[in-house]
Design a protein around this motif. Structure first.
Motif, PDB file in Angstrom:
ATOM      1  N   VAL A   1       0.771  -1.145  -0.073  1.00  0.00           N
ATOM      2  CA  VAL A   1      -0.021   0.055  -0.097  1.00  0.00           C
ATOM      3  C   VAL A   1       0.876   1.338   0.143  1.00  0.00           C
ATOM      4  O   VAL A   1       0.688   2.364  -0.708  1.00  0.00           O
ATOM      5  CB  VAL A   1      -0.985   0.153   1.158  1.00  0.00           C
ATOM      6  N   MET A   2       1.875   1.236   0.936  1.00  0.00           N
ATOM      7  CA  MET A   2       2.685   2.383   0.904  1.00  0.00           C
ATOM      8  C   MET A   2       3.602   2.577  -0.454  1.00  0.00           C
ATOM      9  O   MET A   2       3.440   3.896  -0.931  1.00  0.00           O
ATOM     10  CB  MET A   2       4.074   2.088   1.752  1.00  0.00           C
ATOM     11  N   ALA A   3       3.809   1.654  -1.234  1.00  0.00           N
ATOM     12  CA  ALA A   3       4.621   1.691  -2.474  1.00  0.00           C
ATOM     13  C   ALA A   3       3.451   2.178  -3.630  1.00  0.00           C
ATOM     14  O   ALA A   3       3.818   3.102  -4.366  1.00  0.00           O
ATOM     15  CB  ALA A   3       5.307   0.338  -3.038  1.00  0.00           C
ATOM     16  N   ALA A   4       2.199   1.543  -3.354  1.00  0.00           N
ATOM     17  CA  ALA A   4       1.418   2.061  -4.635  1.00  0.00           C
ATOM     18  C   ALA A   4       1.089   3.623  -4.173  1.00  0.00           C
ATOM     19  O   ALA A   4       0.731   4.378  -5.016  1.00  0.00           O
ATOM     20  CB  ALA A   4       0.050   1.454  -4.157  1.00  0.00           C
ATOM     21  N   TRP A   5       0.905   4.104  -2.937  1.00  0.00           N
ATOM     22  CA  TRP A   5       0.638   5.613  -2.645  1.00  0.00           C
ATOM     23  C   TRP A   5       1.559   6.324  -3.060  1.00  0.00           C
ATOM     24  O   TRP A   5       1.669   7.510  -3.398  1.00  0.00           O
ATOM     25  CB  TRP A   5       0.160   5.773  -1.057  1.00  0.00           C
ATOM     26  N   THR A   6       2.947   5.851  -2.949  1.00  0.00           N
ATOM     27  CA  THR A   6       4.110   6.619  -3.255  1.00  0.00           C
ATOM     28  C   THR A   6       3.984   6.988  -4.834  1.00  0.00           C
ATOM     29  O   THR A   6       4.144   7.921  -5.281  1.00  0.00           O
ATOM     30  CB  THR A   6       5.305   5.907  -3.051  1.00  0.00           C
ATOM     31  N   ALA A   7       3.521   5.749  -5.602  1.00  0.00           N
ATOM     32  CA  ALA A   7       3.402   5.922  -7.009  1.00  0.00           C
ATOM     33  C   ALA A   7       2.504   7.087  -7.197  1.00  0.00           C
ATOM     34  O   ALA A   7       2.641   8.017  -8.183  1.00  0.00           O
ATOM     35  CB  ALA A   7       3.278   4.526  -7.565  1.00  0.00           C
ATOM     36  N   VAL A   8       1.522   6.969  -6.469  1.00  0.00           N
ATOM     37  CA  VAL A   8       0.383   7.975  -6.854  1.00  0.00           C
ATOM     38  C   VAL A   8       0.910   9.492  -6.445  1.00  0.00           C
ATOM     39  O   VAL A   8       0.679  10.375  -7.502  1.00  0.00           O
ATOM     40  CB  VAL A   8      -1.023   7.745  -5.893  1.00  0.00           C
TER      41      VAL A   8
ATOM     42  N   LEU B   1      -6.543  15.654  -2.333  1.00  0.00           N
ATOM     43  CA  LEU B   1      -4.979  14.830  -2.387  1.00  0.00           C
ATOM     44  C   LEU B   1      -4.315  15.128  -0.938  1.00  0.00           C
ATOM     45  O   LEU B   1      -3.821  14.002  -0.740  1.00  0.00           O
ATOM     46  CB  LEU B   1      -4.486  15.274  -3.628  1.00  0.00           C
ATOM     47  N   LEU B   2      -4.435  16.252  -0.585  1.00  0.00           N
ATOM     48  CA  LEU B   2      -3.477  16.199   0.550  1.00  0.00           C
ATOM     49  C   LEU B   2      -4.271  15.445   1.519  1.00  0.00           C
ATOM     50  O   LEU B   2      -3.310  14.974   2.729  1.00  0.00           O
ATOM     51  CB  LEU B   2      -3.220  17.781   0.890  1.00  0.00           C
ATOM     52  N   ALA B   3      -5.445  15.632   2.099  1.00  0.00           N
ATOM     53  CA  ALA B   3      -6.053  14.842   2.998  1.00  0.00           C
ATOM     54  C   ALA B   3      -6.160  13.320   2.818  1.00  0.00           C
ATOM     55  O   ALA B   3      -5.726  12.758   3.919  1.00  0.00           O
ATOM     56  CB  ALA B   3      -7.648  15.205   2.999  1.00  0.00           C
ATOM     57  N   ALA B   4      -5.986  13.025   1.558  1.00  0.00           N
ATOM     58  CA  ALA B   4      -6.018  11.380   1.344  1.00  0.00           C
ATOM     59  C   ALA B   4      -4.586  11.066   1.589  1.00  0.00           C
ATOM     60  O   ALA B   4      -4.450   9.970   2.300  1.00  0.00           O
ATOM     61  CB  ALA B   4      -6.291  11.266  -0.139  1.00  0.00           C
ATOM     62  N   ASP B   5      -3.666  11.965   1.362  1.00  0.00           N
ATOM     63  CA  ASP B   5      -2.277  11.698   1.554  1.00  0.00           C
ATOM     64  C   ASP B   5      -1.923  11.374   3.268  1.00  0.00           C
ATOM     65  O   ASP B   5      -1.419  10.494   3.624  1.00  0.00           O
ATOM     66  CB  ASP B   5      -1.185  12.804   1.225  1.00  0.00           C
ATOM     67  N   LEU B   6      -2.559  12.481   3.878  1.00  0.00           N
ATOM     68  CA  LEU B   6      -2.499  12.348   5.409  1.00  0.00           C
ATOM     69  C   LEU B   6      -3.289  11.230   5.873  1.00  0.00           C
ATOM     70  O   LEU B   6      -2.707  10.293   6.890  1.00  0.00           O
ATOM     71  CB  LEU B   6      -2.933  13.363   6.044  1.00  0.00           C
ATOM     72  N   LEU B   7      -4.368  10.917   5.355  1.00  0.00           N
ATOM     73  CA  LEU B   7      -5.087   9.624   5.921  1.00  0.00           C
ATOM     74  C   LEU B   7      -4.493   8.293   5.521  1.00  0.00           C
ATOM     75  O   LEU B   7      -4.521   7.305   6.372  1.00  0.00           O
ATOM     76  CB  LEU B   7      -6.514   9.613   5.228  1.00  0.00           C
TER      77      LEU B   7
END
Length: 423
Positions: free
Chosen positions: A44-51, A64-70
């Motif tokens: 999940v961390m790798a996928a979100w890093t790619a996003v 996007l910022l809120a999703a990054d934090l969550l």
């Protein structure tokens, strides 16, 4: 992207490096107590890093910022399910390791130091709750990570804001330099053509006499006004500062023909109509959208200059709070309007702006017949409050003073307002 580009690239490198660091920890620990959960979180961390690598900085909206934090908080809170209940008591580093600082840095770059501090508070609260809620004494909690995140969010946000301000100042400097060069180019062309023709018309008109002399005089006035225009430094703003009816009365070229300036084709809105009797003589100044907190008073006074009004200002800026500068310019407009209304046709006026210690002083002087004794008090009793409200009232409300000195040789109005602290 602008100057923020290096910040976002640095955050991207940090995210990738932190992800690799967390994966190495999981690999070294043999997947912890629950390898499937551990590697799922790493995925999940790798996928979100790619996003984030794709979406930042093109998309910096709140969702996007809120999703990054969550997402980051969720990965952090999944640590006990991957490491087991004994890991927190043993002081094992959370599964996410240093990857949790990614959104803190993103908030700092996108929103400044306050946004960075807020994101750091959320991440620190989640980290401390995770550690303290697993049977660890609060007094023994390690707060180094929380402190470092706060420092990172505040410092990065502050530096990003300073970088944006520096970029904006550089952009303005480049625009002003380009405008100055274009102005010089046009001034050379005008000097070689229009100004010389006007000077020739003035000289020949004086030699011929009669109606040609009047034409020559008008050409001379226009030459002086045009020469002052091309020699004046460029201004950063061009607000509508023409007092009511002032330019119409100060341009005899139009008055002699019974035509108001700005009434021809393509000139609508250039000048205002003469004010109604009893109306407020000075214009109102609406703040420009996105105006700077401070404005250069010189920029607001230069548009008053005409063939009969001379504006003198220092070479260095006269910064005042934007609202204060507009009110001072409005008071100057009211003073010039009084010259138009109560002095003979062709009366000259001078505007002098200068800085005196902690005050900015603007002096308006004319060569009219002066104000009779008691005339201002009589006008106030009759309800005509032009000087009392438009000049003295404005300046007094700003914490300044307005001194009026009059004699048969002319009137001098000195406006003094506090300069205030420089931003």
């Amino acid at each position: 992207m602008g100057i923020e580009g290096p910040f976002w690239r640095a955050i991207a490198v940090y995210r990738v490096a932190s992800l690799a660091y967390a994966a190495l920890f999981v690999l070294g620990a043999g997947g912890y107590a629950r390898p499937v959960v551990s590697w799922t979180v790493i995925g999940v961390m790798a996928a979100w890093t790619a996003v984030t690598l794709v979406r930042y900085p093109a998309t910096r909206r709140v969702p996007l910022l809120a999703a990054d934090l969550l997402v980051t908080v969720a990965c952090l809170l999944a640590t006990p399910y991957a490491q087991g209940p004994a890991a927190a008591a043993a002081g094992v580093m959370p599964l996410t390791a240093t990857w949790v600082a990614g959104p803190v840095l993103a908030y700092g770059v996108a929103g400044g130091r306050r946004a960075g501090a807020a994101a750091a508070a959320v991440m620190s609260a989640a980290d401390l709750w995770l550690r303290g809620g697993r049977g660890v004494e609060l007094a023994s909690l390690q707060v180094n990570g929380a402190v470092l995140m706060f420092l990172a969010g505040v410092v990065v946000g502050h530096v990003a804001r300073l970088a944006r301000e520096a970029e904006e100042r550089m952009r303005r400097a480049v625009l002003m330099e380009a405008a100055g060069r274009e102005r010089e180019r046009l001034a050379r062309g005008i000097h070689d053509s229009v100004l010389q023709v006007l000077a020739l018309v003035q000289r020949r008109g004086a030699e011929i006499g009669g109606e040609a002399a009047e034409l020559g005089r008008l050409a001379g006035e226009q030459e002086a006004a045009l020469r002052a225009l091309v020699q004046a430094p460029p201004i950063t703003q061009a607000p509508d500062l023409a007092p009511t009816g002032l330019r119409d009365r100060l341009r005899p070229a139009f008055a002699a023909r019974g035509t108001r300036a700005g009434s021809g084709p393509g000139s609508a809105g250039r000048l205002r109509r003469p004010a109604r009797p009893g109306a407020e003589p000075a214009p109102e100044f609406a703040p420009e959208p996105g105006a700077e907190p401070y404005a250069d008073l010189r920029d607001l006074l230069r548009p008053f200059g005409t063939a009969r009004v001379t504006v003198s200002a220092p070479a260095t800026p006269l910064p005042l709070p934007a609202a204060t500068a507009r009110e001072v310019a409005a008071a100057v407009g009211a003073a010039l309007d009084n010259v138009v209304r109560h002095c003979p046709e062709g009366t000259r006026a001078w505007i002098l702006a200068e800085e005196d210690d902690d005050a900015v002083v603007v002096t308006v002087r004319d060569e009219g017949p002066g104000i009779p004794d008691g005339r201002l008090e009589q006008a106030a009793r009759e309800g005509r409050m032009g000087v009392a409200r438009s000049i003295r009232g404005r300046v007094t409300d700003l914490g300044g003073t307005a001194a009026i000195t009059s004699s048969p040789s002319g009137t001098e109005i000195e406006l003094s307002v506090p300069a205030g602290e420089r931003a």
